[in-house]
Design a protein around this motif. Sequence first.
Motif, PDB file in Angstrom:
ATOM      1  N   HIS A  31      -5.175   3.185   4.769  1.00  0.00           N
ATOM      2  CA  HIS A  31      -5.114   2.509   3.764  1.00  0.00           C
ATOM      3  C   HIS A  31      -6.040   1.652   5.095  1.00  0.00           C
ATOM      4  CE1 HIS A  31      -1.159   2.889   3.351  1.00  0.00           C
ATOM      5  NE2 HIS A  31      -0.998   2.067   2.641  1.00  0.00           N
ATOM      6  N   TYR A  34      -8.842   2.853   2.904  1.00  0.00           N
ATOM      7  CA  TYR A  34      -8.821   1.837   1.617  1.00  0.00           C
ATOM      8  C   TYR A  34      -9.057  -0.031   1.504  1.00  0.00           C
ATOM      9  CZ  TYR A  34      -7.168  -1.209  -2.187  1.00  0.00           C
ATOM     10  OH  TYR A  34      -7.403  -1.774  -3.585  1.00  0.00           O
ATOM     11  N   THR A  39     -14.282   6.387   0.548  1.00  0.00           N
ATOM     12  CA  THR A  39     -13.525   7.559  -0.723  1.00  0.00           C
ATOM     13  C   THR A  39     -12.581   8.428   0.121  1.00  0.00           C
ATOM     14  OG1 THR A  39     -15.376   9.103  -0.458  1.00  0.00           O
ATOM     15  CG2 THR A  39     -15.483   6.550  -2.231  1.00  0.00           C
ATOM     16  N   LEU A  55      -4.578   8.155   0.291  1.00  0.00           N
ATOM     17  CA  LEU A  55      -6.001   7.120  -0.627  1.00  0.00           C
ATOM     18  C   LEU A  55      -5.496   7.042  -1.580  1.00  0.00           C
ATOM     19  CD1 LEU A  55      -8.106   5.351   0.096  1.00  0.00           C
ATOM     20  CD2 LEU A  55      -9.430   6.450   0.254  1.00  0.00           C
ATOM     21  N   ILE A  58      -3.060   5.805  -2.505  1.00  0.00           N
ATOM     22  CA  ILE A  58      -3.123   4.194  -3.130  1.00  0.00           C
ATOM     23  C   ILE A  58      -3.837   3.451  -4.004  1.00  0.00           C
ATOM     24  CG2 ILE A  58      -3.711   2.529  -1.603  1.00  0.00           C
ATOM     25  CD1 ILE A  58      -3.263   4.116   1.195  1.00  0.00           C
ATOM     26  N   HIS A  59      -4.554   4.117  -4.123  1.00  0.00           N
ATOM     27  CA  HIS A  59      -5.597   4.423  -5.322  1.00  0.00           C
ATOM     28  C   HIS A  59      -5.291   3.826  -6.949  1.00  0.00           C
ATOM     29  CE1 HIS A  59      -9.820   3.372  -3.861  1.00  0.00           C
ATOM     30  NE2 HIS A  59      -9.886   4.439  -3.157  1.00  0.00           N
TER      31      HIS A  59
END
Length: 109
Positions: A31, A34, A39, A55, A58-59
């Motif tokens: 998080h 992000y 990346t 991550l 999340i994307h």
Amino acid sequence: MRLGESRWYHIEGGTEGKNQPVVAPDDTLAHMAYVVGLTPDRLVSVGREGAAEILEEIHRQMDAGARRDETPVDPALRRLMELWPSLREWQRQSLVGIAREMTSDLAGP
């Protein structure tokens, strides 16, 4: 996910208290990454594959939300966005009122 300023500071610095090492859990690091625009590849390059996988998820979720026009938004920011039109009107009315006061003062009694 909410992360306090001091916790962020400790994770960023790598220590807390009397130089106790701090290692962010994968979900926290993902998080944070992000938020600052890192990346998943960057996380992998420093040996944080677990955080990189989170991550990536999340994307994926953010992309899916954007496609549905339902991008998750912090509740406080959502409330501000809801209030924005009325705040803009309040600001306009305030400026109109100030302008009227100023012009009436110039006109005299």
